[in-house]
Design a protein around this motif. Structure first.
Motif, PDB file in Angstrom:
ATOM      1  N   TRP A 210       0.843  -1.193   0.000  1.00  0.00           N
ATOM      2  CA  TRP A 210       0.000   0.000   0.000  1.00  0.00           C
ATOM      3  C   TRP A 210       0.877   1.242   0.000  1.00  0.00           C
ATOM      4  CZ3 TRP A 210       0.558   3.093   4.399  1.00  0.00           C
ATOM      5  CH2 TRP A 210       1.194   2.480   5.500  1.00  0.00           C
TER       6      TRP A 210
ATOM      7  N   GLU B 134      -2.689   0.386  -9.545  1.00  0.00           N
ATOM      8  CA  GLU B 134      -3.812  -0.023  -8.697  1.00  0.00           C
ATOM      9  C   GLU B 134      -4.080  -1.524  -8.798  1.00  0.00           C
ATOM     10  OE1 GLU B 134      -7.256   2.569  -8.808  1.00  0.00           O
ATOM     11  OE2 GLU B 134      -5.946   4.301  -9.048  1.00  0.00           O
TER      12      GLU B 134
ATOM     13  N   THR C 223      -1.217  -2.370  -5.823  1.00  0.00           N
ATOM     14  CA  THR C 223      -1.000  -1.484  -4.677  1.00  0.00           C
ATOM     15  C   THR C 223      -2.345  -0.927  -4.205  1.00  0.00           C
ATOM     16  OG1 THR C 223       1.135  -0.818  -5.626  1.00  0.00           O
ATOM     17  CG2 THR C 223       0.249   0.586  -3.890  1.00  0.00           C
ATOM     18  N   LEU C 224      -2.577  -1.003  -2.921  1.00  0.00           N
ATOM     19  CA  LEU C 224      -3.742  -0.355  -2.324  1.00  0.00           C
ATOM     20  C   LEU C 224      -3.374   1.106  -2.099  1.00  0.00           C
ATOM     21  CD1 LEU C 224      -6.575  -0.584  -0.991  1.00  0.00           C
ATOM     22  CD2 LEU C 224      -5.370  -1.051   1.158  1.00  0.00           C
TER      23      LEU C 224
ATOM     24  N   TYR D 215      -9.759   4.729   0.768  1.00  0.00           N
ATOM     25  CA  TYR D 215      -8.940   4.007  -0.194  1.00  0.00           C
ATOM     26  C   TYR D 215      -9.412   4.353  -1.597  1.00  0.00           C
ATOM     27  CZ  TYR D 215      -7.777   1.103   3.873  1.00  0.00           C
ATOM     28  OH  TYR D 215      -7.345   0.658   5.095  1.00  0.00           O
TER      29      TYR D 215
ATOM     30  N   PRO E 152     -10.362  -2.095  -0.953  1.00  0.00           N
ATOM     31  CA  PRO E 152      -9.522  -2.889  -0.041  1.00  0.00           C
ATOM     32  C   PRO E 152     -10.048  -4.315   0.116  1.00  0.00           C
ATOM     33  CG  PRO E 152     -10.912  -1.402   1.217  1.00  0.00           C
ATOM     34  CD  PRO E 152     -11.195  -1.117  -0.236  1.00  0.00           C
TER      35      PRO E 152
ATOM     36  N   GLU F 292      -6.268  -3.560   5.802  1.00  0.00           N
ATOM     37  CA  GLU F 292      -5.283  -4.198   4.898  1.00  0.00           C
ATOM     38  C   GLU F 292      -3.862  -3.647   5.074  1.00  0.00           C
ATOM     39  OE1 GLU F 292      -6.696  -4.534   0.893  1.00  0.00           O
ATOM     40  OE2 GLU F 292      -4.858  -5.489   0.175  1.00  0.00           O
ATOM     41  N   PRO F 293      -3.678  -2.322   5.249  1.00  0.00           N
ATOM     42  CA  PRO F 293      -2.293  -1.849   5.443  1.00  0.00           C
ATOM     43  C   PRO F 293      -1.592  -2.518   6.629  1.00  0.00           C
ATOM     44  CG  PRO F 293      -3.707  -0.012   4.861  1.00  0.00           C
ATOM     45  CD  PRO F 293      -4.623  -1.195   5.098  1.00  0.00           C
TER      46      PRO F 293
ATOM     47  N   HIS G 147      -0.670  -6.052   5.814  1.00  0.00           N
ATOM     48  CA  HIS G 147       0.483  -6.164   4.925  1.00  0.00           C
ATOM     49  C   HIS G 147       1.791  -5.915   5.674  1.00  0.00           C
ATOM     50  CE1 HIS G 147       2.643  -6.474   1.212  1.00  0.00           C
ATOM     51  NE2 HIS G 147       3.383  -5.461   1.648  1.00  0.00           N
TER      52      HIS G 147
END
Ligand SMILES: [Zn+2]
Length: 263
Positions: free
Chosen positions: A177, A197, A200-201, A208, A212, A217-218, A221
């Motif tokens: 992200w 995209e 990558t978020l 967002y 997501p 999600e960040p 990750h």
């Protein structure tokens, strides 16, 4: 537990998230303990001393972005193998560890005769860098608690007991992200040239930009990145790892601090 390798070779190809160029990794079985990274010029045994750079990704022997691949291998218990990289970077895939996890699952694993070392944390070990903290506390298995401060929105936290099941379900799908406003600066430094995209978020004001896979999600990750960096231990880790605002630099520093505990 024994060292483990793949039953047969498997490969993943695509584009490097930093180089933006085609690249490929082949993962080959190896009969001796250890993960070996092979590029056109060099062969390096992966380990905490082999890291060249931790700026935005983890680089080993000139190869960029090894961490998602290493996270998948480590959680699958694969500590023996040969990673042959062409194109200078491990492919981004969808930005998550899933392509590597699925590749390992597809070919399967088998144990070698050699015992895999265990790093068991018996008293707290930690590293700091300004506001960043990475600590390892005693624990029977591997647990990770990760707190991720974010710009313009509440911090996220993940607490997970790491095993194959939780990795597949809760961690492996979480993508790379970044902040929308940072893209230009990274491109100017020659980084993130392959980011889009589809891998990558993108975080932008209030939410967002693309959909997501998890609300947090960040943070998930970041756990994948941490696991990929701790994989450099080449050992099973019994610890509760607590990270706050950390990144590849602090992850690798913790791995170095733990490397001395191998038994
Ligand atoms: Zn990552």
């Amino acid at each position: 537990m024994k060292h483990r390798t793949l039953v047969r070779p498997v490969e993943v190809q695509g584009v490097g998230i930093h180089t933006g160029k085609p690249c490929r990794v082949r993962i080959l079985p190896r009969e001796l303990p250890g993960l070996v990274l092979r590029t056109g010029e060099a062969t390096v045994v992966l380990g905490v001393r082999a890291v060249d750079s931790t700026e935005r990704r983890t680089q080993v022997a000139g190869v960029l972005t090894v961490e998602h691949l290493l996270a998948a291998l480590w959680v699958a218990g694969v500590t023996a193998g040969e990673l042959v990289v062409e194109g200078g970077e491990v492919p981004a895939g969808d930005g998550s560890a899933l392509p590597f996890w699925n590749a390992v699952r597809r070919v399967g694993t088998r144990d070698l005769d050699a015992e895999r070392p265990v790093v068991a944390v018996r008293e707290p070990v930690w590293v700091t860098d300004g506001d960043r903290l990475c600590a390892a506390l005693p624990s029977a298995g591997l647990r990770v608690t990760y707190v991720v401060p974010l710009r313009d929105r509440p911090a996220q936290a993940v607490d997970v007991q790491v095993d194959e099941e939780s990795f597949e379900r809760e961690l492996a799908p979480a993508r790379t992200w970044g902040y929308a406003e940072e893209a230009g600066g990274l491109w100017a430094q020659g980084l993130a040239l392959g980011a889009s995209e589809s891998n990558t978020l993108v975080l932008e004001a209030g939410g967002y930009r693309n959909r997501p896979r998890f609300a947090d999600e960040p943070a998930r990750h970041k756990v994948v990145d941490l696991l990929g960096d701790l994989a450099l231990l080449g050992a099973e880790l019994r610890a509760h790892v607590v990270a706050v605002g950390a990144g590849h630099g602090t992850h690798v520093a913790l791995a170095r601090a733990l490397a001395g505990l191998s038994g």
